[in-house]
Design an enzyme around this catalytic site. Structure first.
Site, PDB file in Angstrom:
ATOM      1  CB  SER A  88      -0.915   0.007   1.226  1.00  0.00           C
ATOM      2  OG  SER A  88      -1.771   1.136   1.214  1.00  0.00           O
ATOM      3  CG  HIS A 102      -4.330   4.942  -2.619  1.00  0.00           C
ATOM      4  ND1 HIS A 102      -5.304   4.207  -3.266  1.00  0.00           N
ATOM      5  CD2 HIS A 102      -3.999   4.232  -1.518  1.00  0.00           C
ATOM      6  CE1 HIS A 102      -5.543   3.109  -2.582  1.00  0.00           C
ATOM      7  NE2 HIS A 102      -4.782   3.097  -1.517  1.00  0.00           N
ATOM      8  NE  ARG A 260       4.977  -0.126  13.364  1.00  0.00           N
ATOM      9  CZ  ARG A 260       5.550   0.927  12.775  1.00  0.00           C
ATOM     10  NH1 ARG A 260       5.194   1.286  11.547  1.00  0.00           N
ATOM     11  NH2 ARG A 260       6.465   1.637  13.399  1.00  0.00           N
ATOM     12  CD  GLU A 262       2.739   6.087  14.448  1.00  0.00           C
ATOM     13  OE1 GLU A 262       3.061   6.804  13.493  1.00  0.00           O
ATOM     14  OE2 GLU A 262       2.126   6.516  15.436  1.00  0.00           O
TER      15      GLU A 262
END
Length: 302
Positions: A88, A102, A260, A262
């Site tokens: 990603s 993106h 996660r 972050e």
């Protein structure tokens, strides 16, 4: 298949971060290796405060374990084990003339109590979010997507372009997040299409990403801009944040599977504004973009 695709995204991550560092020129990606307590982990690479890229992340992950209750309900299954891996990325350039981009390519498997695969599929896509409209950029991005799709099935581009327009739609604003691209999900084996065929298609799209985006970034990264244009960029980034936190399935999947945090939230831009009841100047370049976002356009003639 899972090992094959995991190897692919590891190589692709290296290719993409190397090329973006070359375009950036100053800042470098910082790498974090992380582990998920329930199983698996990932390799996060984030770049910040560059001359060209204000913030960006190119992340891979491979997680596995018991399917959480929330995902059991989503997939309408009982207790099951799962494996999911993917790449990603989000790139937020500093210059408001350069678009945010993106992309995501992923693979998912589900298993029964004997460890046998009971379901598997691919998903992913790539999409462009500009702050100022350059029609030639939109055409280039979509043409690259179409070329990748056409190598596998001439029906893929119109189908997945339409799905992208529908998916990246900020329903609470009644406007698109950006100019779209491709979005596909639940690409499963059928009598006509094997998983190997899906693998070849998804990797074709992944391999097209740098060709789709880098020429646009190179062309726009040094254009002059004003503080007012920078403010507009930050207001539009607010809409990007809204979509990711309200509608985006990948963000919600990460949050529901104890991903996660972050890495999940690396997609958010560093500087954003929410100005009360803001409307762009009538007839200006900003309004021109808004009108396009209200009604998705077919950038490539049939």
């Amino acid at each position: 298949m899972k090992d094959k695709f995991l190897t692919y995204i590891q190589i692709l991550q290296n290719q993409i971060t190397s090329k973006l560092e070359e375009v950036e020129g100053v800042a470098k990606f910082r790498e974090d290796i992380w582990e998920r307590p329930e199983g698996g982990g990932g390799r996060t690479r984030v770049i910040e405060n560059g001359n060209v890229i204000e913030k960006g992340g190119v992340n891979i992950s491979a997680v596995h374990g018991k399917l959480p209750d929330s995902m059991q309900k989503l997939f309408n299954v009982g207790e099951a084990d799962f494996f999911a891996c993917g790449l990603s990325l989000v790139i937020h350039p500093k210059n408001p003339m350069a678009p945010t981009v993106h992309a995501n390519w992923r693979y998912f498997e589900m298993y029964n109590e004997n460890g046998e695969i009971i379901n598997s599929w691919f998903g992913g896509g790539q999409d462009l979010t500009p702050y100022y409209l350059f029609e030639e950029d939109a055409i280039h991005f979509h043409q690259t997507c179409k070329t990748a799709c056409d190598k596998h099935n001439p029906e893929f581009y119109p189908k997945y372009k339409k799905q992208c327009d529908a998916y990246f739609w900020n329903a609470h604003r009644n406007e698109a997040r950006g100019l779209g691209g491709l979005f596909f999900d639940y690409c499963k084996e059928t009598d006509e299409i094997k998983m190997e065929d899906w693998y070849n298609f998804v990797t074709e799209v992944g391999n097209s990403f740098l060709q789709a985006y880098v020429p646009i970034l190179e062309k726009r990264k040094e254009l002059p801009y004003t503080q007012e244009q920078r403010t507009w960029q930050e207001i539009r980034r607010g809409r990007y944040v809204e979509f990711n936190l309200v509608h985006d399935k990948g963000t919600l999947f990460g949050l529901k599977t104890n991903g996660r945090i972050e890495s999940i939230l690396m997609s958010l831009p560093p500087n954003v504004q929410w100005v009360y009841d803001h409307h762009p100047e009538v007839g200006g370049e900003e309004e021109k973009l808004i009108k396009v976002l209200e009604n998705p356009i077919d950038w490539i003639a049939p």
